[in-house]
Design a protein around this motif. Structure first.
Motif, PDB file in Angstrom:
ATOM      1  N   ASN A   9     -13.459   5.893  12.621  1.00 41.96           N
ATOM      2  CA  ASN A   9     -12.879   4.882  11.932  1.00 41.96           C
ATOM      3  C   ASN A   9     -11.864   5.422  11.300  1.00 41.96           C
ATOM      4  O   ASN A   9     -10.409   4.706  11.300  1.00 41.96           O
ATOM      5  N   LEU A  10     -11.597   6.703  10.581  1.00 46.79           N
ATOM      6  CA  LEU A  10     -10.327   7.005   9.907  1.00 46.79           C
ATOM      7  C   LEU A  10      -9.569   7.530  11.047  1.00 46.79           C
ATOM      8  O   LEU A  10      -8.115   7.122  10.621  1.00 46.79           O
ATOM      9  N   ASP A  40     -12.289  -3.434  -3.113  1.00 47.07           N
ATOM     10  CA  ASP A  40     -13.296  -3.092  -2.402  1.00 47.07           C
ATOM     11  C   ASP A  40     -13.191  -2.814  -0.798  1.00 47.07           C
ATOM     12  O   ASP A  40     -13.900  -2.747  -0.142  1.00 47.07           O
ATOM     13  N   ILE A  41     -11.955  -2.719  -0.213  1.00 51.18           N
ATOM     14  CA  ILE A  41     -11.413  -2.472   1.021  1.00 51.18           C
ATOM     15  C   ILE A  41     -10.690  -1.295   0.829  1.00 51.18           C
ATOM     16  O   ILE A  41      -9.907  -0.863   0.017  1.00 51.18           O
ATOM     17  N   VAL A  42     -10.891  -0.358   2.035  1.00 50.87           N
ATOM     18  CA  VAL A  42     -10.103   1.117   2.078  1.00 50.87           C
ATOM     19  C   VAL A  42      -8.919   0.497   3.178  1.00 50.87           C
ATOM     20  O   VAL A  42      -9.037  -0.100   4.058  1.00 50.87           O
ATOM     21  N   THR A  55      -3.460  -1.127   7.637  1.00 53.89           N
ATOM     22  CA  THR A  55      -4.627  -1.487   8.361  1.00 53.89           C
ATOM     23  C   THR A  55      -5.935  -1.206   7.375  1.00 53.89           C
ATOM     24  O   THR A  55      -5.800  -0.295   6.511  1.00 53.89           O
ATOM     25  N   SER A  56      -6.961  -1.974   7.700  1.00 50.11           N
ATOM     26  CA  SER A  56      -8.199  -1.831   6.894  1.00 50.11           C
ATOM     27  C   SER A  56      -9.169  -1.071   7.658  1.00 50.11           C
ATOM     28  O   SER A  56      -9.140  -1.453   8.860  1.00 50.11           O
ATOM     29  N   ILE A  57      -9.949  -0.193   7.077  1.00 45.29           N
ATOM     30  CA  ILE A  57     -10.990   0.475   7.704  1.00 45.29           C
ATOM     31  C   ILE A  57     -12.261   0.593   6.654  1.00 45.29           C
ATOM     32  O   ILE A  57     -12.275   0.032   5.862  1.00 45.29           O
ATOM     33  N   ASP A  58     -13.468   0.535   7.674  1.00 44.50           N
ATOM     34  CA  ASP A  58     -14.778   0.430   6.944  1.00 44.50           C
ATOM     35  C   ASP A  58     -14.974   1.783   6.193  1.00 44.50           C
ATOM     36  O   ASP A  58     -14.695   2.707   6.921  1.00 44.50           O
ATOM     37  N   GLY A  59     -15.419   1.606   4.993  1.00 46.05           N
ATOM     38  CA  GLY A  59     -15.939   3.068   4.258  1.00 46.05           C
ATOM     39  C   GLY A  59     -16.343   2.491   3.066  1.00 46.05           C
ATOM     40  O   GLY A  59     -16.437   1.539   2.581  1.00 46.05           O
ATOM     41  N   ASP A  60     -17.211   3.306   2.217  1.00 39.37           N
ATOM     42  CA  ASP A  60     -17.869   3.446   1.047  1.00 39.37           C
ATOM     43  C   ASP A  60     -16.731   3.924   0.018  1.00 39.37           C
ATOM     44  O   ASP A  60     -16.245   4.957   0.257  1.00 39.37           O
ATOM     45  N   ILE A  61     -16.466   2.969  -1.002  1.00 39.66           N
ATOM     46  CA  ILE A  61     -15.657   3.342  -2.168  1.00 39.66           C
ATOM     47  C   ILE A  61     -16.592   3.915  -3.280  1.00 39.66           C
ATOM     48  O   ILE A  61     -17.297   3.281  -3.892  1.00 39.66           O
ATOM     49  N   VAL A  62     -16.594   5.303  -3.294  1.00 38.13           N
ATOM     50  CA  VAL A  62     -17.668   5.685  -4.416  1.00 38.13           C
ATOM     51  C   VAL A  62     -16.953   5.661  -5.858  1.00 38.13           C
ATOM     52  O   VAL A  62     -17.401   5.412  -6.972  1.00 38.13           O
ATOM     53  N   LEU A  81     -11.463  16.992  12.993  1.00 36.38           N
ATOM     54  CA  LEU A  81     -12.729  17.292  12.184  1.00 36.38           C
ATOM     55  C   LEU A  81     -13.858  16.993  13.165  1.00 36.38           C
ATOM     56  O   LEU A  81     -13.801  16.395  14.095  1.00 36.38           O
ATOM     57  N   PRO A  82     -15.204  17.422  12.920  1.00 35.34           N
ATOM     58  CA  PRO A  82     -16.333  17.058  13.566  1.00 35.34           C
ATOM     59  C   PRO A  82     -16.445  15.577  13.440  1.00 35.34           C
ATOM     60  O   PRO A  82     -16.185  14.873  12.541  1.00 35.34           O
ATOM     61  N   ASP A  83     -17.325  15.037  14.635  1.00 36.60           N
ATOM     62  CA  ASP A  83     -17.747  13.582  14.323  1.00 36.60           C
ATOM     63  C   ASP A  83     -18.762  13.370  13.598  1.00 36.60           C
ATOM     64  O   ASP A  83     -20.173  13.235  14.098  1.00 36.60           O
ATOM     65  N   SER A  84     -18.506  13.101  12.387  1.00 33.38           N
ATOM     66  CA  SER A  84     -19.210  13.046  11.144  1.00 33.38           C
ATOM     67  C   SER A  84     -18.744  12.017  10.160  1.00 33.38           C
ATOM     68  O   SER A  84     -17.424  11.470  10.026  1.00 33.38           O
ATOM     69  N   GLU A  85     -19.478  12.105   9.101  1.00 34.85           N
ATOM     70  CA  GLU A  85     -18.877  11.388   7.853  1.00 34.85           C
ATOM     71  C   GLU A  85     -17.834  12.329   7.240  1.00 34.85           C
ATOM     72  O   GLU A  85     -17.984  13.303   7.098  1.00 34.85           O
ATOM     73  N   VAL A  86     -16.728  11.673   6.704  1.00 34.04           N
ATOM     74  CA  VAL A  86     -15.646  12.261   6.019  1.00 34.04           C
ATOM     75  C   VAL A  86     -15.505  11.844   4.650  1.00 34.04           C
ATOM     76  O   VAL A  86     -15.577  10.640   4.346  1.00 34.04           O
TER      77      VAL A  86
END
Length: 369
Positions: A9-10, A40-42, A55-62, A81-86
């Motif tokens: 997504n990033l 509430d949107i990245v 552009t908006s992407i899906d993600g968790d805003i901590v 980066l590895p194919d994982s959560e960033v």
């Protein structure tokens, strides 16, 4: 600020907005991508003051916040980066921590408050076209804009709306490309000149699905394209566009119908004998129901005949082969109609509905032989 999102997504978001990052600028903040997690949107944004993309992407805003990161460094880190959560979090006002599995990067950041936001534009004056239609219209016209700034108008394309038709026009002094698009509704008349750079970048971003729609809004100074969670805002080129209707004619002395693929392949083969930068023309001799293509250069010569259906007079005429190739490549019809007046007048390639028109100026024939 602290956000968590997938690498894919990033990467997608960063690659979209990076197209609005200037290659050279005296303002370091414009070399950045803004990460806005204040709602509430990245949202990711880049803006070079002529072209801005958000552009908006899906993600968790901590933890909510906003920060600007150098686009070149940030995009290169993200890609590798590895194919994982960033996880991206701010350590202080001028430092950001990017973590993915065991990889950790701490890079300089700038305050998001210094960033040049996209201008707020009300989208009550807009038209709607499909992504596929817009992408095709750009593909079928963008090649004939001028690539230098000697005449600013020629570096852009005319978008002209008349009732339920959008006409897209480009020209560079040697040729004109026109594409007409039927709209679902009728609109107020409007003419704007859109920078070619904007259209080239939009063409790369939009997916081109027939079902997906693009909303195109207009103001006095800007044009806005909205599609698939992305907003592109571009300054318009100011001024009055060329009066192309005066250059178009329906008169002809010779009309030729020919298989497009055969004609394109023949001209393409002829260019094998032309060095880069050499302006050798291709000479077309139309007699009866055949077109003889001839080219002569320092490398050698070529002579080929293809069959056609001719209506009118015999004719011998010369062209820059690149201009013919550019037009023929973007026409999807199996057969094309070419209209000629004489050896010094433009050639028109168009269909009966005139959904596309390509005007190409000939070269001085005597100088060519």
């Amino acid at each position: 600020m602290k956000i968590i999102c997938t690498k894919s997504n990033l990467v997608k978001g960063v690659s979209i907005v990076s197209k609005a990052v200037p290659s050279k600028t005296t303002m370091p903040i414009l070399e950045c991508i803004l990460i806005d997690a204040t709602t509430d949107i990245v949202k990711l944004t880049a803006n070079d003051m002529e072209l801005g993309i958000e552009t908006s992407i899906d993600g968790d805003i901590v933890e909510r916040g906003i920060i600007a990161l150098n686009a070149k460094i940030f995009s290169e880190i993200v890609r590798k980066l590895p194919d994982s959560e960033v996880t991206i979090e701010t350590e202080s006002d001028n430092q950001a921590l990017i973590t993915c599995e065991k990889a950790k990067f701490s890079i300089a950041a700038q305050s998001g408050d210094d960033f040049s936001y996209l201008p707020a534009i009300e989208s009550n004056d807009f038209i709607t076209v499909s992504e596929f239609t817009l992408k095709e219209a750009i593909r079928q016209t963008i090649f004939s804009i001028a690539d230098n700034d000697t005449n600013k108008m020629m570096t852009g394309e005319l978008f002209e709306i008349t009732e339920n038709v959008l006409k897209v026009v480009s020209l560079d002094g040697h040729r004109i490309s026109i594409r007409k698009i039927d709209l679902k509704d009728a609109y107020e008349p409007r003419k704007v000149i859109v920078p070619g750079k904007t259209l080239q970048e939009i063409s790369k971003i939009i997916g081109g699905e027939a079902e997906a729609e693009v909303q195109i809004s207009f103001t006095k100074n800007h044009i806005v394209f909205e599609f698939d969670r992305t907003v592109v805002v571009s300054r318009l080129i100011e001024g009055e566009y060329f009066r192309i209707d005066q250059m178009l004619s329906s008169d002809y002395e010779t009309k030729v119908r020919v298989n497009k693929r055969e004609l394109l392949d023949c001209i393409d083969r002829a260019t094998l004998l032309i060095k880069e930068g050499d302006k050798k023309p291709i000479i077309i001799d139309i007699k009866d129901d055949a077109m003889q293509m001839m080219i002569k250069s320092q490398i050698g010569s070529m002579d080929e005949v293809i069959l056609c259906t001719k209506d009118g007079k015999d004719l011998m005429i010369g062209f820059n082969p690149k201009f013919l190739i550019d037009a023929l490549r973007v026409i999807d019809d199996e057969e094309v109609d070419l209209y000629f007046m004489n050896a010094k007048a433009p050639c028109f390639i168009k269909d009966e509905e005139q959904s596309y028109i390509y005007l190409i100026l000939p070269v001085n024939f005597n100088a060519a032989v």
